[in-house]
Structures are given as C-alpha cells and as structure tokens.
Design a protein around this motif. Structure first.
Motif, PDB file in Angstrom:
ATOM      1  N   ALA A 297      39.638 -45.414  12.609  1.00 57.44           N
ATOM      2  CA  ALA A 297      40.650 -44.536  13.182  1.00 57.44           C
ATOM      3  C   ALA A 297      41.481 -43.937  12.055  1.00 57.44           C
ATOM      4  O   ALA A 297      42.327 -44.629  11.460  1.00 57.44           O
ATOM      5  N   LEU A 298      41.230 -42.662  11.757  1.00 53.99           N
ATOM      6  CA  LEU A 298      41.989 -41.992  10.704  1.00 53.99           C
ATOM      7  C   LEU A 298      43.442 -41.825  11.119  1.00 53.99           C
ATOM      8  O   LEU A 298      44.361 -41.955  10.289  1.00 53.99           O
ATOM      9  N   THR A 299      43.664 -41.507  12.385  1.00 51.04           N
ATOM     10  CA  THR A 299      44.986 -41.413  12.991  1.00 51.04           C
ATOM     11  C   THR A 299      44.871 -42.031  14.383  1.00 51.04           C
ATOM     12  O   THR A 299      43.762 -42.326  14.844  1.00 51.04           O
ATOM     13  N   PRO A 300      45.976 -42.208  15.099  1.00 48.18           N
ATOM     14  CA  PRO A 300      45.858 -42.720  16.465  1.00 48.18           C
ATOM     15  C   PRO A 300      45.000 -41.845  17.364  1.00 48.18           C
ATOM     16  O   PRO A 300      44.452 -42.327  18.359  1.00 48.18           O
ATOM     17  N   ALA A 301      44.850 -40.563  17.022  1.00 50.08           N
ATOM     18  CA  ALA A 301      44.078 -39.646  17.870  1.00 50.08           C
ATOM     19  C   ALA A 301      42.675 -39.373  17.334  1.00 50.08           C
ATOM     20  O   ALA A 301      41.752 -39.114  18.111  1.00 50.08           O
ATOM     21  N   LEU A 302      42.476 -39.421  16.018  1.00 56.91           N
ATOM     22  CA  LEU A 302      41.210 -39.020  15.400  1.00 56.91           C
ATOM     23  C   LEU A 302      40.451 -40.230  14.869  1.00 56.91           C
ATOM     24  O   LEU A 302      40.996 -41.041  14.121  1.00 56.91           O
ATOM     25  N   SER A 303      39.160 -40.346  15.251  1.00 56.19           N
ATOM     26  CA  SER A 303      38.330 -41.458  14.790  1.00 56.19           C
ATOM     27  C   SER A 303      36.974 -40.949  14.314  1.00 56.19           C
ATOM     28  O   SER A 303      36.486 -39.902  14.751  1.00 56.19           O
ATOM     29  N   LEU A 304      36.360 -41.712  13.406  1.00 58.84           N
ATOM     30  CA  LEU A 304      35.021 -41.432  12.889  1.00 58.84           C
ATOM     31  C   LEU A 304      34.154 -42.665  13.110  1.00 58.84           C
ATOM     32  O   LEU A 304      34.605 -43.800  12.919  1.00 58.84           O
ATOM     33  N   ASP A 336      35.695 -38.076  17.037  1.00 60.35           N
ATOM     34  CA  ASP A 336      36.310 -37.969  18.357  1.00 60.35           C
ATOM     35  C   ASP A 336      37.808 -37.736  18.184  1.00 60.35           C
ATOM     36  O   ASP A 336      38.457 -38.401  17.370  1.00 60.35           O
ATOM     37  N   TYR A 337      38.339 -36.766  18.976  1.00 63.74           N
ATOM     38  CA  TYR A 337      39.761 -36.463  18.891  1.00 63.74           C
ATOM     39  C   TYR A 337      40.374 -36.521  20.284  1.00 63.74           C
ATOM     40  O   TYR A 337      39.908 -35.844  21.210  1.00 63.74           O
ATOM     41  N   ALA A 338      41.405 -37.345  20.443  1.00 68.28           N
ATOM     42  CA  ALA A 338      42.058 -37.522  21.732  1.00 68.28           C
ATOM     43  C   ALA A 338      43.141 -36.462  21.918  1.00 68.28           C
ATOM     44  O   ALA A 338      44.110 -36.408  21.152  1.00 68.28           O
ATOM     45  N   LEU A 339      42.968 -35.627  22.936  1.00 67.71           N
ATOM     46  CA  LEU A 339      43.984 -34.642  23.276  1.00 67.71           C
ATOM     47  C   LEU A 339      45.117 -35.280  24.068  1.00 67.71           C
ATOM     48  O   LEU A 339      46.249 -34.793  24.065  1.00 67.71           O
ATOM     49  N   SER A 340      44.802 -36.364  24.764  1.00 65.62           N
ATOM     50  CA  SER A 340      45.784 -37.141  25.521  1.00 65.62           C
ATOM     51  C   SER A 340      45.192 -38.523  25.732  1.00 65.62           C
ATOM     52  O   SER A 340      44.106 -38.833  25.209  1.00 65.62           O
ATOM     53  N   LYS A 341      45.859 -39.359  26.515  1.00 63.11           N
ATOM     54  CA  LYS A 341      45.334 -40.688  26.792  1.00 63.11           C
ATOM     55  C   LYS A 341      44.061 -40.633  27.635  1.00 63.11           C
ATOM     56  O   LYS A 341      43.278 -41.583  27.633  1.00 63.11           O
ATOM     57  N   ARG A 342      43.849 -39.528  28.353  1.00 61.51           N
ATOM     58  CA  ARG A 342      42.719 -39.446  29.267  1.00 61.51           C
ATOM     59  C   ARG A 342      41.684 -38.400  28.885  1.00 61.51           C
ATOM     60  O   ARG A 342      40.592 -38.392  29.440  1.00 61.51           O
ATOM     61  N   THR A 343      41.984 -37.515  27.948  1.00 65.70           N
ATOM     62  CA  THR A 343      41.075 -36.426  27.596  1.00 65.70           C
ATOM     63  C   THR A 343      40.804 -36.417  26.101  1.00 65.70           C
ATOM     64  O   THR A 343      41.731 -36.521  25.297  1.00 65.70           O
ATOM     65  N   ASP A 344      39.524 -36.311  25.731  1.00 62.91           N
ATOM     66  CA  ASP A 344      39.163 -36.217  24.324  1.00 62.91           C
ATOM     67  C   ASP A 344      38.019 -35.236  24.150  1.00 62.91           C
ATOM     68  O   ASP A 344      37.281 -34.918  25.092  1.00 62.91           O
ATOM     69  N   ILE A 345      37.869 -34.730  22.929  1.00 62.58           N
ATOM     70  CA  ILE A 345      36.745 -33.882  22.552  1.00 62.58           C
ATOM     71  C   ILE A 345      35.973 -34.596  21.452  1.00 62.58           C
ATOM     72  O   ILE A 345      36.546 -35.393  20.694  1.00 62.58           O
ATOM     73  N   TYR A 346      34.659 -34.344  21.362  1.00 62.06           N
ATOM     74  CA  TYR A 346      33.825 -35.089  20.432  1.00 62.06           C
ATOM     75  C   TYR A 346      32.726 -34.203  19.853  1.00 62.06           C
ATOM     76  O   TYR A 346      32.389 -33.140  20.392  1.00 62.06           O
ATOM     77  N   ALA A 347      32.166 -34.665  18.749  1.00 64.15           N
ATOM     78  CA  ALA A 347      30.979 -34.053  18.142  1.00 64.15           C
ATOM     79  C   ALA A 347      30.125 -35.179  17.588  1.00 64.15           C
ATOM     80  O   ALA A 347      30.644 -36.132  16.993  1.00 64.15           O
ATOM     81  N   GLU A 348      28.811 -35.085  17.810  1.00 65.23           N
ATOM     82  CA  GLU A 348      27.877 -36.127  17.370  1.00 65.23           C
ATOM     83  C   GLU A 348      26.643 -35.506  16.724  1.00 65.23           C
ATOM     84  O   GLU A 348      26.251 -34.392  17.045  1.00 65.23           O
ATOM     85  N   GLY A 349      26.041 -36.283  15.847  1.00 66.87           N
ATOM     86  CA  GLY A 349      24.744 -35.930  15.282  1.00 66.87           C
ATOM     87  C   GLY A 349      23.881 -37.171  15.187  1.00 66.87           C
ATOM     88  O   GLY A 349      24.353 -38.230  14.769  1.00 66.87           O
ATOM     89  N   VAL A 350      22.622 -37.057  15.617  1.00 62.43           N
ATOM     90  CA  VAL A 350      21.685 -38.181  15.568  1.00 62.43           C
ATOM     91  C   VAL A 350      20.378 -37.690  14.946  1.00 62.43           C
ATOM     92  O   VAL A 350      19.860 -36.637  15.324  1.00 62.43           O
ATOM     93  N   VAL A 351      19.858 -38.470  14.005  1.00 60.13           N
ATOM     94  CA  VAL A 351      18.568 -38.174  13.363  1.00 60.13           C
ATOM     95  C   VAL A 351      17.662 -39.379  13.544  1.00 60.13           C
ATOM     96  O   VAL A 351      18.072 -40.518  13.302  1.00 60.13           O
ATOM     97  N   GLN A 352      16.434 -39.126  13.984  1.00 60.75           N
ATOM     98  CA  GLN A 352      15.456 -40.203  14.125  1.00 60.75           C
ATOM     99  C   GLN A 352      14.181 -39.844  13.354  1.00 60.75           C
ATOM    100  O   GLN A 352      13.689 -38.722  13.440  1.00 60.75           O
TER     101      GLN A 352
END
Length: 391
Positions: A297-304, A336-352
């Motif tokens: 958690a980089l900040t309370p709202a932003l995590s990697l 992942d970034y939390a816009l509020s306690k109930r709403t967040d936006i995310y981006a993912e990448g997966v390689v196989q």
C-alpha cells in the motif's frame, strides 16, 4: 396521562429490542471494465489462426454478485443465519451459474462453538487457501492458476447438498469440515464431495491448509449431485469435464501462508490437484501449482500487487507408464486506487508462458477466464482495467 406515556415508552423500547434481535442485509458487488488479449485461437479456424481480442467484460477482478444475508438471535448464544447469493454478468445482465442463487444458498445455526449450515456452499480449499493466494484475494479472476482446477477463488464450482461446520476462533485457530451428499438412491458414495481445512492467524501471520475430494463416477449429469455442470478447458491437457462424465475422482490439497509488515503483505502457497480416470478413463492428471505473491500500500488509497505461479502438469494415459508434461509460468501485476470506501478503479496485466511437450509440438498458453479462450501459441498476454463498486 402520565401512565399512558410510560406504557407507550415501554412498548416502544420492547419493539426496538425485538427488531434488534434479527436483521437482513442486502449486499453486492459490481465489476466491469475493458480487456485486451493479444492472442486467441479463432473458433472457426482449423489451424488456430491468431487473433487479438478487445472486449467490454465483467468480473475482471471479482465476479459481480448480489445477495441477502440475515441473522436472528434466538437467545443463549444461539443464532439462525442464512445467505442467498446470486452471480451475474454485468456486461449483458445474464445470470451466472444457471441457477437463481448459484454462488451461495444456505441456512443454519450458530453458537459460541461454531456454525453449522446446510445448502450450496464453498469448501475448505476455497475458504482457507483462497485468501492466501492472489486469485482468492486481491488479484481475482485472471490471477487464477492455469485451468483454475484448484478453485481457490471459488468461481469454478461450489458444493450442492452440503453440510458444513465452521468453528469459532480459538486464540487464532479455526477449522472447518464439509460433506456434500450425492442425493442419489443406491449411489451414496458415487457422487459426493467432502473437505477439511484449518487456519491460524496471529498478528501479521496467517497460515492455512486444506483438502477437498469429489467422487463423481458419472452420476453428475443424471442426479442432483454434489458438483454439477462444470467444464473447463486446460490447454495441452484437453477439456476437463469435472462433473459431466469426465472424472471419477477430483482431489485438491495444499498449504500456504502470508505475513504482513506495515503496508507490505507477502505470501506463498502450494496446491496439488489430481484427476483420476480423466476424460472417460483415458488417463489421469496431476497438477502442481507453486505461487508467491505480494502487495504494498503506497498510500491508504493506492496499492500495488504482483504474483508469480509456476505450474507443473503431468498427464498419464490409462494403462501406460508414459506421461506428458507441460509447464506454465504466469506473471501478474495490479494497481488499484480507492475512490471511496466502496468504489475503486484498477489495472492489471497477466502474462503466461507454456513449455514442455515432445520436441516439435507447441504447447498452448491459456490464462484462466480470458475472453476468447486459449492462445494459438505458447504465450498469452492479457491487460484489463475497470471499476468496481460494493454495496
């Protein structure tokens, strides 16, 4: 007049106390976004012509669902509990699982010692190993191990006709057991499932171990059995019909742990899935998954978050000592970034990346849940971004 007011006040207080003894909660989650897959086999092409896929998709991290849960206090520490949960595809509004409450449907009693519930439920592997994996916690759908046969996120199957005991927390130790009936006359043991699991939590440390077994033996398509209607495609190992005349016995077991230090959480786990008499007695599968994961958690709202899984799969033909081995390397990252306690936006990448098989034979990669299915080559890349709201 004073007496009337006193009686009214006492009656109101009793009504408030009575209403506080029981409650019903409406809850849910909606997850939608956009997904790109670089390589997907063309369904109409005999030579598996390469295509890329762009799609608006639902359930990229968590499958969308809505549900009702309730509790009634019966007194003396005894409570009635129930949950009804339905999954849906937010992209088209359709129901997932083919049933009204395909994700969960159970009712039971809870005491200070634990809870006993009856209905359609998750097993101990999903309950105790899932939260230690990226797929069963923050990573979600596309972080599942190849084929998702260990079912850590609970999205592949859940057990019907099941009786489940979940213990209370004893100084950090919890345990559970589940038995799912076949409901078949004369076939009590032919299509049943059962599981056992335990976990321990103390401070930042979490540990878990679990075992699950389903004895299927071709009853699933005929009777209201323990596991029904589940078919998955595992690249290089063919179509794995878990509960429709495909596998006589399906077993998953494993162990893992995680540790949190401040804003950092990291973990590791191992699972093994064994499928006997796979594809109408053609052979058997043994799939080992080794995963390491971490989230910061980089900040309370932003995590990697990041995860790596090595999968070693072996397929042995019936009556033969020869086996085919396929290996998968899967890397996943998420922000992942939390816009509020109930709403967040995310981006993912997966390689196989898939490897193995005899010389000259190309193994196909296939990220679990990827729109369009498996790759036409040994590599597949998936990118997704979206929004998730809980209510």
């Amino acid at each position: 007049m004073k007496k009337t007011l006193i009686v009214a006040a006492i009656a109101a207080s009793f009504a408030t106390a009575a209403s506080a003894q029981s409650s019903v909660t409406l809850y849910g989650l909606v997850d939608a976004g956009f997904t790109f897959v670089n390589n997907v086999q063309a369904p109409e092409s005999a030579d598996h012509y390469k295509n890329s896929s762009w799609s608006m998709s639902g359930g990229n991290v968590n499958m969308s669902r809505w549900g009702l849960r309730g509790v009634e206090d019966l007194g003396g520490g005894l409570k009635t509990v129930f949950t009804l949960e339905s999954g849906f595809d937010v992209a088209n509004g359709g129901s997932l699982g083919g049933t009204g409450f395909g994700r969960q449907a159970y009712v039971g009693l809870s005491t200070n010692a634990g809870t006993v519930t009856l209905g359609h439920q998750t097993d101990s592997v999903t309950d105790y190993l899932g939260p230690l994996s990226a797929s069963g916690s923050w990573g979600g759908t596309y972080f599942a191990h190849p084929g998702n046969l260990d079912n850590l996120n609970g999205d592949l199957f859940r057990e019907n006709n099941s009786v489940k005991f979940q213990s209370a927390n004893y100084a950090g130790l919890t345990f559970s057991g589940l038995y799912a009936f076949s409901n078949a006359a004369g076939g009590f043991a032919a299509n049943r499932a059962y599981s056992l699991g335990a976990g321990y939590a103390n401070g930042g440390l979490k540990l878990g171990a679990a075992y699950m077994q389903a004895n299927l033996q071709n009853y699933a398509a005929t009777y209201g059995s323990a596991i029904t209607g589940v078919t998955v495609d595992v690249p290089n190992l063919g179509t794995s019909q878990i509960a429709e005349f495909g596998i006589d016995r399906h077993r998953t077991f494993g162990a893992g742990g995680s540790y949190s230090i401040g804003a950092l959480t990291f973990g590791a786990l191992w699972t093994q899935t064994r499928e006997d008499n796979f594809a109408s007695n053609v052979g058997s599968n043994i799939i080992n998954n080794y995963e390491v994961n971490g989230r910061y958690a980089l900040t309370p709202a932003l995590s990697l978050g990041a995860a790596y899984t090595f999968t070693n799969a072996k397929f042995t033909e019936s009556g033969s000592s020869d086996s085919t081995r396929v290996r998968f390397h899967q890397f996943g990252v998420q922000t992942d970034y939390a816009l509020s306690k109930r709403t967040d936006i995310y981006a993912e990448g997966v390689v196989q990346i898939a490897s193995g098989l005899p010389e000259g034979v190309m193994p196909n990669a296939g990220i679990s849940g990827a729109p369009g299915g498996a790759s036409s080559s040994s590599r597949q890349v998936l990118l997704t971004t979206g929004i998730r709201h809980r209510f």
